[in-house]
Design an enzyme around this catalytic site. Structure first.
Site, PDB file in Angstrom:
ATOM      1  N   ARG A 231      45.469  32.758  37.034  1.00 20.59           N
ATOM      2  CA  ARG A 231      45.945  33.268  35.749  1.00 20.59           C
ATOM      3  C   ARG A 231      46.020  34.788  35.802  1.00 20.59           C
ATOM      4  O   ARG A 231      45.204  35.446  36.482  1.00 20.59           O
ATOM      5  CB  ARG A 231      44.980  32.883  34.615  1.00 20.59           C
ATOM      6  CG  ARG A 231      45.135  31.452  34.135  1.00 20.59           C
ATOM      7  CD  ARG A 231      46.454  31.245  33.398  1.00 20.59           C
ATOM      8  NE  ARG A 231      46.638  29.901  32.898  1.00 20.59           N
ATOM      9  CZ  ARG A 231      47.167  28.887  33.585  1.00 20.59           C
ATOM     10  NH1 ARG A 231      47.571  29.075  34.827  1.00 20.59           N
ATOM     11  NH2 ARG A 231      47.329  27.709  33.030  1.00 20.59           N
ATOM     12  N   GLU A 260      53.297  37.312  30.722  1.00 18.14           N
ATOM     13  CA  GLU A 260      53.973  36.014  30.753  1.00 18.14           C
ATOM     14  C   GLU A 260      54.304  35.556  29.333  1.00 18.14           C
ATOM     15  O   GLU A 260      53.429  35.624  28.469  1.00 18.14           O
ATOM     16  CB  GLU A 260      53.024  35.001  31.422  1.00 18.14           C
ATOM     17  CG  GLU A 260      53.504  33.585  31.370  1.00 18.14           C
ATOM     18  CD  GLU A 260      52.446  32.568  31.829  1.00 18.14           C
ATOM     19  OE1 GLU A 260      52.851  31.493  32.219  1.00 18.14           O
ATOM     20  OE2 GLU A 260      51.250  32.875  31.788  1.00 18.14           O
ATOM     21  N   HIS A 278      55.090  31.902  37.398  1.00 17.74           N
ATOM     22  CA  HIS A 278      54.193  30.777  37.067  1.00 17.74           C
ATOM     23  C   HIS A 278      54.821  29.463  37.566  1.00 17.74           C
ATOM     24  O   HIS A 278      55.033  28.519  36.792  1.00 17.74           O
ATOM     25  CB  HIS A 278      53.930  30.720  35.566  1.00 17.74           C
ATOM     26  CG  HIS A 278      52.670  29.977  35.219  1.00 17.74           C
ATOM     27  ND1 HIS A 278      51.982  30.165  34.061  1.00 17.74           N
ATOM     28  CD2 HIS A 278      51.977  29.032  35.910  1.00 17.74           C
ATOM     29  CE1 HIS A 278      50.929  29.374  34.028  1.00 17.74           C
ATOM     30  NE2 HIS A 278      50.908  28.673  35.157  1.00 17.74           N
TER      31      HIS A 278
HETATM   32  N1  NAD Z   1      49.747  28.669  39.051  1.00 15.10           N
HETATM   33  C1  NAD Z   1      49.767  27.463  38.547  1.00 15.10           C
HETATM   34  O1  NAD Z   1      50.812  26.928  38.230  1.00 15.10           O
HETATM   35  C2  NAD Z   1      48.489  26.730  38.335  1.00 15.10           C
HETATM   36  C3  NAD Z   1      48.461  25.328  38.413  1.00 15.10           C
HETATM   37  C4  NAD Z   1      47.239  24.666  38.180  1.00 15.10           C
HETATM   38  C5  NAD Z   1      46.109  25.400  37.887  1.00 15.10           C
HETATM   39  N2  NAD Z   1      46.190  26.741  37.799  1.00 15.10           N
HETATM   40  C6  NAD Z   1      45.015  27.574  37.532  1.00 15.10           C
HETATM   41  O2  NAD Z   1      44.211  27.584  38.693  1.00 15.10           O
HETATM   42  C7  NAD Z   1      42.864  27.853  38.341  1.00 15.10           C
HETATM   43  C8  NAD Z   1      41.934  26.896  39.056  1.00 15.10           C
HETATM   44  O3  NAD Z   1      42.209  25.575  38.688  1.00 15.10           O
HETATM   45  P1  NAD Z   1      41.288  24.359  39.193  1.00 15.10           P
HETATM   46  O4  NAD Z   1      41.949  23.108  38.792  1.00 15.10           O
HETATM   47  O5  NAD Z   1      40.926  24.573  40.606  1.00 15.10           O
HETATM   48  O6  NAD Z   1      40.018  24.607  38.280  1.00 15.10           O
HETATM   49  P2  NAD Z   1      38.534  24.013  38.501  1.00 15.10           P
HETATM   50  O7  NAD Z   1      37.912  23.988  37.172  1.00 15.10           O
HETATM   51  O8  NAD Z   1      38.584  22.776  39.303  1.00 15.10           O
HETATM   52  O9  NAD Z   1      37.825  25.123  39.388  1.00 15.10           O
HETATM   53  C9  NAD Z   1      37.524  26.388  38.898  1.00 15.10           C
HETATM   54  C10 NAD Z   1      36.282  26.862  39.611  1.00 15.10           C
HETATM   55  O10 NAD Z   1      36.035  28.197  39.195  1.00 15.10           O
HETATM   56  C11 NAD Z   1      34.636  28.353  39.134  1.00 15.10           C
HETATM   57  N3  NAD Z   1      34.276  29.498  38.309  1.00 15.10           N
HETATM   58  C12 NAD Z   1      34.220  29.588  36.963  1.00 15.10           C
HETATM   59  N4  NAD Z   1      33.805  30.806  36.594  1.00 15.10           N
HETATM   60  C13 NAD Z   1      33.586  31.503  37.730  1.00 15.10           C
HETATM   61  C14 NAD Z   1      33.141  32.819  37.996  1.00 15.10           C
HETATM   62  N5  NAD Z   1      32.838  33.665  37.019  1.00 15.10           N
HETATM   63  N6  NAD Z   1      33.030  33.193  39.282  1.00 15.10           N
HETATM   64  C15 NAD Z   1      33.342  32.346  40.292  1.00 15.10           C
HETATM   65  N7  NAD Z   1      33.741  31.089  40.107  1.00 15.10           N
HETATM   66  C16 NAD Z   1      33.879  30.669  38.827  1.00 15.10           C
HETATM   67  C17 NAD Z   1      34.139  27.037  38.583  1.00 15.10           C
HETATM   68  O11 NAD Z   1      32.774  26.842  38.898  1.00 15.10           O
HETATM   69  C18 NAD Z   1      35.041  26.045  39.277  1.00 15.10           C
HETATM   70  O12 NAD Z   1      34.445  25.532  40.450  1.00 15.10           O
HETATM   71  C19 NAD Z   1      42.818  27.786  36.813  1.00 15.10           C
HETATM   72  O13 NAD Z   1      42.929  29.099  36.293  1.00 15.10           O
HETATM   73  C20 NAD Z   1      44.084  27.036  36.458  1.00 15.10           C
HETATM   74  O14 NAD Z   1      44.539  27.338  35.172  1.00 15.10           O
HETATM   75  C21 NAD Z   1      47.345  27.421  38.045  1.00 15.10           C
HETATM   76  O1  3PG Z   2      47.539  25.347  34.304  1.00 12.65           O
HETATM   77  C1  3PG Z   2      48.475  24.750  34.808  1.00 12.65           C
HETATM   78  O2  3PG Z   2      48.604  23.510  34.794  1.00 12.65           O
HETATM   79  C2  3PG Z   2      49.498  25.526  35.542  1.00 12.65           C
HETATM   80  O3  3PG Z   2      49.244  26.863  35.441  1.00 12.65           O
HETATM   81  C3  3PG Z   2      50.901  25.174  35.178  1.00 12.65           C
HETATM   82  O4  3PG Z   2      51.295  25.702  33.959  1.00 12.65           O
HETATM   83  P1  3PG Z   2      52.710  25.270  33.351  1.00 12.65           P
HETATM   84  O5  3PG Z   2      52.574  23.844  32.892  1.00 12.65           O
HETATM   85  O6  3PG Z   2      52.996  26.186  32.233  1.00 12.65           O
HETATM   86  O7  3PG Z   2      53.708  25.346  34.466  1.00 12.65           O
END
Ligand code: NAD
Ligand code: 3PG
Length: 526
Positions: A231, A260, A278
């Site tokens: 994010r 964004e 994104h």
């Molecule tokens: N770019 C995209 O399109 C996209 C897609 C899916 C998810 N995401 C983002 O990716 C990120 C990770 O997603 P995920 O499914 O792996 O989440 P998740 O909850 O499985 O993992 C997140 C991890 O971060 C750790 N964490 C929390 N606070 C912390 C801190 N202060 N220091 C270190 N570690 C910490 C948690 O313990 C956890 O293990 C999220 O921000 C999610 O929104 C982005």
């Molecule tokens: O958190 C998520 O699932 C990803 O960042 C994807 O976001 P979006 O659905 O807006 O593409």
């Protein structure tokens, strides 16, 4: 079920919603004002990351019961506001992790090998490799911040490049680090000091926003590559630009720049910064997964069922949910009986789980009991999400205790409701896979299968009472399906539980109540 989908989701997801009988409006280009104007008509709203679901929206969303986040991050949704109003928030946390991981690897390779820069030169008919020397991944150290779903997938894949992997995540166990095969760093600064590439995979929270800032970048190795596919703002953009200028950071790959969905981040001006809008979850596979999953979850939540990925409820995995499913039904049924039998306001609820059920995730069963308890008096205003908030706001104290052993049954739930010094108890069990039974009410023992219409009477334990009751119901054309008697020999009293095939009118109930020996009778609807 009227559902508004305010951002694009897969066709398969929309089809699923319609198949389940929902009226679906796909309106992906509404202005904020237009959204606020129409949201009051809908039972559910499905969003991605661009719709802000906040107080302003909740105030207009008078019918809203469910917010479905078709994706993972819920930082655009005000969770407290939803919980307060009993709005259930569901998401699809596992459905796009692989795609987000693969984009992370893609950005990492593109960044380290300057692929977009080469591409732009050659498209402009310029064959020039100068100034774009890349960096190999072999033997380099990658530092992962957040070793959750995506962080772990990234670690597994980067190992095949021969990289050394270190990670910082204070919230997961050492065994998880071992399982993923990653070296644990106790402090973020220790990770910053050793890595050649930094990649962040935490959620955006108050704690993580800006966690990679000036101080952390100051101790980094010169020439660091920074990847942020999580994010915007987890890596502070101002500090990052400063570090680019001083060459502490050599390259950056970012999927979600600040601002964004507006392309306004100053990072966009730098040639050694690669950005995507994104796009982490934008694959056919992820969107199909996300679309179908969110459709299923929103429908289940609208039907009042427990959902595995409910964000503002205790976390339950699909298997755990399957295990407690029948107990949720039993708990809700037991709860529903109280206010239909007693009229005293509840002061305290003591729930005891004995035997097999004691080993399960009982917090959700307690929610089901509270939901059932308050539903007859608050109608649709109470659900799994706000059941404990409702209890608290009515001054009801709820306690939960567990005992591994139980006499006579393998598994037993007992609910004791205390009001004005009086106690009401009810116990239930599940036989086999899904055979629900009420086995005790106020000390009277039975073996009753709960049914939609029931008559529950307390009577003197003397001849003729049961017969007269049966006759009166027959005259009123109420068919008795089953009848059970529980008796307490100590006080000459008994309790009758009848399941009947239709509703029982007030008049019939009055006639039955007038039978000599009937102390009181109630009609119960489940
Ligand atoms: N770019 C995209 O399109 C996209 C897609 C899916 C998810 N995401 C983002 O990716 C990120 C990770 O997603 P995920 O499914 O792996 O989440 P998740 O909850 O499985 O993992 C997140 C991890 O971060 C750790 N964490 C929390 N606070 C912390 C801190 N202060 N220091 C270190 N570690 C910490 C948690 O313990 C956890 O293990 C999220 O921000 C999610 O929104 C982005
Ligand atoms: O958190 C998520 O699932 C990803 O960042 C994807 O976001 P979006 O659905 O807006 O593409």
């Amino acid at each position: 079920m009227k559902i508004l989908v305010s951002e694009p989701i897969a066709e398969k997801g929309l089809e699923k919603l319609v198949q389940e009988g929902a009226t679906v409006d796909l309106k992906t280009s509404l202005t904020r004002q237009e959204l606020l104007k129409i949201i009051g008509e809908y039972d559910a709203l499905i969003v991605r990351s661009n719709t802000k679901v906040n107080e302003e929206l909740y105030q207009k969303a008078t019918q809203l019961k469910v917010v479905g986040r078709a994706g993972n991050g819920v930082d655009n949704i005000d969770m407290d506001g939803a919980t307060k109003r009993g709005i259930i928030v569901v998401n699809t946390p596992d459905s796009n992790s692989v795609s987000a991981c693969e984009l992370t690897i893609g950005l990492l390779l593109a960044t380290c090998r300057n692929i977009p820069q080469h591409h732009i030169r050659l498209k402009g008919k310029v064959w020039d490799r100068s100034g774009l020397k890349g960096m190999e991944l072999l033997d380099k150290t990658v530092g992962i911040v957040g070793l959750g779903r995506i962080g772990s997938l990234v670690a597994t894949r980067l190992k095949s490049f021969g990289m050394k992997i270190v990670a910082y995540d204070p919230y997961i166990s050492d065994s998880r680090f071992q399982h993923v095969g990653v070296e644990k760093k106790e402090k973020l600064e220790d990770l910053m000091r050793v890595c050649d590439i930094l990649t962040v995979h935490t959620p955006k929270t108050e704690e993580t926003y800006g966690m990679i800032g000036k101080e952390q970048l100051a101790v980094a190795k010169k020439g660091l590559t920074v990847i942020n596919c999580a994010r915007a703002g987890i890596v502070n953009e101002v500090a990052l630009i400063e570090a680019l200028k001083t060459k502490i950071v050599a390259r950056v790959g970012i999927d979600v720049p600040e601002g964004e969905p507006e392309p306004i981040s100053p990072l966009l001006e730098y040639d050694n910064v690669i950005v995507t809008p994104h796009a982490g979850a934008d694959t056919k596979e992820a969107q199909d997964n996300v679309g179908v999953t969110i459709a299923q979850e929103v429908i289940s939540a609208l039907r009042g069922e427990m959902v595995p990925n409910a964000v503002n409820l205790p976390t339950l995995h699909t298997q755990e949910l399957a295990a407690v499913k029948n107990y949720l039904k039993l708990g809700e049924t037991m709860g529903k009986l109280y206010y239909q039998l007693e009229k005293e306001a509840v002061e305290k609820v003591e729930i005891t789980y004995r035997g097999e059920v004691a080993a399960m995730e009982t917090s959700v069963i307690s929610l089901a009991i509270l939901k059932g308890l308050f539903e007859p008096v608050l109608k649709e205003k109470v659900n799994y999400v706000n059941a404990s908030v409702v209890a608290k706001s009515r001054g009801v104290v709820v306690t939960e205790s567990k005992e591994s052993e139980v006499d006579s049954y393998l598994t037993l739930i007992t609910v004791k409701v205390i009001s004005k010094g009086k106690e009401f108890t009810i116990s239930g069990t599940v036989f086999g896979k899904d055979d629900l039974r009420i086995v005790e009410i106020n000390g009277y023992e039975f073996d009753v299968i709960p049914m939609p219409y029931m008559l529950i009477a307390e009577n003197m334990d003397k001849p003729g009472v049961v017969g007269q009751m049966g006759t009166l119901l027959g005259v009123a054309k109420v068919n008795i399906a089953t009848m059970q008697l529980g008796r307490k020999l100590t006080d000459n009293r008994a309790m009758m539980v009848l399941t009947v095939d239709s509703e029982v009118s007030k008049e019939t109930l009055e006639f039955v109540g007038g039978v000599d020996g009937i102390l009181r009778v109630r009609f119960v609807k489940l």
